[in-house]
Write a protein that holds these residues in place. Structure first.
Motif, mmCIF file in Angstrom:
data_model
loop_
_atom_site.group_PDB
_atom_site.id
_atom_site.type_symbol
_atom_site.label_atom_id
_atom_site.label_comp_id
_atom_site.label_asym_id
_atom_site.label_seq_id
_atom_site.Cartn_x
_atom_site.Cartn_y
_atom_site.Cartn_z
ATOM 1 N N THR A 72 29.289 -18.669 -8.405
ATOM 2 C CA THR A 72 28.903 -19.565 -7.282
ATOM 3 C C THR A 72 29.766 -20.386 -6.432
ATOM 4 O O THR A 72 29.564 -21.061 -5.274
ATOM 5 N N GLY A 73 31.455 -21.016 -6.782
ATOM 6 C CA GLY A 73 31.855 -21.136 -5.856
ATOM 7 C C GLY A 73 32.246 -22.619 -6.321
ATOM 8 O O GLY A 73 32.976 -23.401 -5.439
ATOM 9 N N LYS A 74 30.968 -22.734 -7.602
ATOM 10 C CA LYS A 74 31.564 -24.674 -7.786
ATOM 11 C C LYS A 74 32.331 -24.475 -9.149
ATOM 12 O O LYS A 74 33.222 -23.902 -9.095
ATOM 13 N N GLY A 75 32.960 -26.140 -9.079
ATOM 14 C CA GLY A 75 33.842 -26.272 -9.842
ATOM 15 C C GLY A 75 32.910 -26.058 -11.368
ATOM 16 O O GLY A 75 32.309 -25.354 -11.933
ATOM 17 N N PHE A 76 34.515 -26.212 -12.319
ATOM 18 C CA PHE A 76 34.062 -26.025 -13.901
ATOM 19 C C PHE A 76 32.475 -27.070 -14.395
ATOM 20 O O PHE A 76 32.767 -28.057 -13.797
ATOM 21 N N LYS A 77 32.109 -26.402 -14.801
ATOM 22 C CA LYS A 77 30.764 -27.239 -15.787
ATOM 23 C C LYS A 77 30.446 -26.226 -16.766
ATOM 24 O O LYS A 77 30.479 -25.953 -17.599
ATOM 25 N N ALA A 78 30.840 -27.875 -18.005
ATOM 26 C CA ALA A 78 30.678 -27.356 -19.403
ATOM 27 C C ALA A 78 29.615 -27.348 -19.865
ATOM 28 O O ALA A 78 28.753 -27.230 -19.391
ATOM 29 N N SER A 79 29.709 -25.780 -20.977
ATOM 30 C CA SER A 79 28.452 -25.451 -21.293
ATOM 31 C C SER A 79 27.933 -26.332 -22.774
ATOM 32 O O SER A 79 28.859 -27.520 -23.349
ATOM 33 N N PRO A 80 26.396 -26.437 -23.055
ATOM 34 C CA PRO A 80 25.815 -27.061 -24.357
ATOM 35 C C PRO A 80 26.946 -26.285 -25.252
ATOM 36 O O PRO A 80 27.316 -27.322 -26.456
ATOM 37 N N ARG A 81 27.380 -25.670 -25.354
ATOM 38 C CA ARG A 81 28.394 -25.259 -26.312
ATOM 39 C C ARG A 81 29.997 -25.449 -26.204
ATOM 40 O O ARG A 81 29.573 -26.562 -27.027
ATOM 41 N N VAL A 82 29.919 -25.965 -25.357
ATOM 42 C CA VAL A 82 31.748 -26.844 -25.766
ATOM 43 C C VAL A 82 31.438 -28.118 -25.810
ATOM 44 O O VAL A 82 31.592 -28.842 -26.618
ATOM 45 N N PHE A 83 29.683 -28.607 -25.664
ATOM 46 C CA PHE A 83 29.620 -30.296 -26.420
ATOM 47 C C PHE A 83 29.337 -30.613 -28.074
ATOM 48 O O PHE A 83 29.778 -31.178 -28.456
ATOM 49 N N ALA A 84 28.821 -28.577 -28.518
ATOM 50 C CA ALA A 84 28.430 -29.101 -29.798
ATOM 51 C C ALA A 84 29.658 -28.547 -30.719
ATOM 52 O O ALA A 84 29.729 -29.523 -31.549
ATOM 53 N N TYR A 85 31.192 -27.419 -29.930
ATOM 54 C CA TYR A 85 31.827 -27.557 -30.657
ATOM 55 C C TYR A 85 32.931 -28.823 -30.321
ATOM 56 O O TYR A 85 32.949 -29.168 -31.074
ATOM 57 N N THR A 86 32.729 -29.445 -29.586
ATOM 58 C CA THR A 86 33.459 -30.708 -29.606
ATOM 59 C C THR A 86 32.765 -31.953 -30.497
ATOM 60 O O THR A 86 33.599 -32.897 -31.261
ATOM 61 N N GLY A 87 31.854 -31.908 -30.221
ATOM 62 C CA GLY A 87 31.363 -32.910 -31.658
ATOM 63 C C GLY A 87 31.345 -32.622 -33.156
ATOM 64 O O GLY A 87 32.058 -33.527 -33.795
ATOM 65 N N VAL A 88 31.557 -31.083 -33.105
ATOM 66 C CA VAL A 88 31.727 -31.064 -34.682
ATOM 67 C C VAL A 88 33.618 -30.758 -35.158
ATOM 68 O O VAL A 88 33.957 -31.523 -36.521
ATOM 69 N N LEU A 89 33.658 -30.697 -33.480
ATOM 70 C CA LEU A 89 35.512 -30.708 -34.123
ATOM 71 C C LEU A 89 35.602 -32.570 -34.121
ATOM 72 O O LEU A 89 36.428 -32.328 -35.458
#
Ligand code: SF4
Ligand code: SF4
Length: 504
Positions: free
Chosen positions: A357-374
């Motif tokens: 897409t040429g777009k920048g980094f976009k965090a996936s829902p998985r990243v938010f879920a793991y961050t919460g658990v961590l």
């Protein structure tokens, strides 16, 4: 016009944007490109007849390789210095799987702290997962001890003695002449020496540097078990670095095998910009009509990116399990692009999503879920470490199977057993006392003061004598304090005092 392009990891079809590397208006013609997926049918390190395909990786050079050398030098110093670092007399890290003693950041974890150790371990696993989801396998290529030792120590020794990939290939294909015997002899001797060094290093992480020093000073005959372990480690490391090599990452490493489920389209990884690079091919000075009508992408198909790859893959085929993100192919391709006066970054650290897409980094829902658990796990871990463990762990139990005894002076007597663990690296002298001295009298069986060695454990027994008027029932709650020589309470324990029925 848009083109149908196969997704490199899933094979799903997506739409090409025909964008430029910077994500601006298309500056290359859009093309029809069907990826050849036959590379997935075999492993680069296994030949068609099933034999090992030995990888002769061309010596990498370039901007990222120079940075890797600096990172590796720092890591190598850290690997060798860490066992000598002590915190409050404890090693910074100790993984004594034989005696089930573990120290993390100077904090000893005993069997009694197993729940905290498991929590710390699980927190680390979640951290690794989160790290991998975002940064892919950058750990493997840049920081894993296996890669650091293989690429920055053993491989460099090999280049130094046997020369670059082509000379190595020629040497191995030739007869066992004087030159080959001399070069192999020198190389394997140095490999054996470094493997022995790493074997000793591994031992210091398991038994601690003090015990390792004892073994060295006392000699192999005095510590045959440790000496045999050191030699076994050394032999394994020699086998891994001299022969097994990239197979450790491709076949054995569980972290590597997990990448298939950890990586997302948003994960950062080493990737080839197929939109810019395809269709690949060498440019001819004189083109015929057909060739002129079908312009080429930026990849000139020089295969340098394949030649430098230590796992023997072609990154242009897309994300593959074998890629350890060492970034050697980036340097190789950047050099080619610079020579051709084209923008570097045809192979670069990016994500599948960014490529498409040429777009920048976009965090996936998985990243938010793991961050919460961590975050939750870290909170629990910090709470557990600050409140849930002591340097001393005392367990006091009333002697099972024994009733009370009535003494001549009318007091009642109960017997107790104790087990006290000193988790520190300092010896200790401890006393057990009744938390409420008015409840009765405590008489040790044996010495009054308990002597504990560093990381030692003591077991013993004592009596508690109590007046009948102190009884609160058949079972009376009784509390103990374990105190050091400065009368500081280092741990507490509870038990019951057994009395006769109806005497209260
Ligand atoms: S493909 Fe590139 S980054 Fe991946 S292992 Fe090979 S050289 Fe390293
Ligand atoms: S090094 Fe670059 S130009 Fe050469 S084959 Fe690889 S991707 Fe193409």
């Amino acid at each position: 016009m848009s083109s149908s392009i196969k997704d490199s990891t899933t094979g799903n079809e997506g739409q090409s944007t025909g964008r430029s590397p910077e994500g601006e208006a298309p500056d290359i013609p859009v093309f029809e490109w069907e990826r050849d997926e036959s590379f997935r049918d075999s492993i680069g390190t296994v030949a068609e007849d099933g034999k090992r395909n030995w990888i002769y990786a061309k010596m990498p050079k370039g901007r990222l390789y120079n940075k890797r050398k600096i990172v590796s030098a720092i890591l190598l110093v850290l690997f060798f210095v860490t066992p000598f670092i002590k915190v409050n007399g404890n090693p910074l890290f100790l993984f004594n799987i034989i005696e089930r003693r573990f120290i993390l950041f100077g904090i000893p974890f005993w069997t009694q702290d197993f729940h905290l150790f498991v929590l710390a371990f699980l927190t680390m696993v979640v951290f690794i997962i989160l790290f991998s989801v975002i940064f892919g396998r950058i750990w493997c290529g840049w920081a894993c001890p296996q890669t650091v030792f293989m690429e920055m120590v053993f491989r460099r020794i090999e280049y130094w003695i046997e020369g670059d990939a082509n000379r190595q290939r020629k040497l191995n294909a030739g007869p066992w002449n004087a030159e080959r015997i001399r070069k192999k002899g020198i190389k394997w001797s140095i490999f054996a020496l470094f493997s022995f060094l790493i074997g000793n290093l591994a031992l210091t992480y398991i038994v601690g540097v003090d015990e390792w020093k004892d073994m060295v000073m006392a000699g192999p005959a005095a510590r045959p078990g440790l000496f045999t372990t050191t030699m076994a480690f050394s032999a394994i490391f020699f086998f891994v670095f001299a022969y097994f090599r990239e197979q450790a990452c491709i076949v054995v490493c569980p972290y590597g095998r997990l990448q298939g489920v950890l990586l997302t389209k948003e994960s950062m990884l080493v990737a080839y910009d197929y939109l810019r690079g395809e269709p690949r091919g060498r440019r001819k000075k004189k083109q015929n009509e057909n060739e002129a009508a079908k312009p080429l992408g930026d990849c000139v198909d020089c295969k340098l990116c394949v030649q430098v790859c230590p796992t023997g893959i072609d990154i242009r085929n897309g994300t593959q399990m074998e890629c350890v993100n060492c970034t050697a192919c980036i340097d190789a391709c950047d050099e080619v692009m610079t020579k051709l006066d084209r923008p570097t970054g045809l192979i670069r650290v990016t994500s599948e999503q960014q490529l498409a897409t040429g777009k920048g980094f976009k965090a996936s829902p998985r990243v938010f879920a793991y961050t919460g658990v961590l975050a939750i796990m870290l909170t629990i871990l910090v709470f557990g470490l600050t409140t849930g463990r002591n340097d001393v762990e005392a367990t006091i139990l009333r002697q099972s199977g024994m009733l009370f005894r009535e003494m001549e002076d009318g007091r009642l007597n109960n017997q107790y057993t104790y087990q006290i663990v000193n988790k520190t690296m300092q010896p200790m002298e401890l006393d057990i006392r009744l938390a409420d001295p008015d409840m009765g009298e405590l008489q040790m069986i044996g010495p009054q003061t308990i002597q504990l060695e560093a990381q030692g454990m003591a077991k013993g027994a004592f009596f508690v004598l109590m007046e009948k008027d102190k009884l609160k029932g058949r079972m009376t709650k009784i509390r103990f304090e374990v105190q050091d020589t400065e009368a500081e309470t280092v741990d507490r324990a509870k038990s019951n005092f057994l009395g006769p029925i109806g005497s209260y």
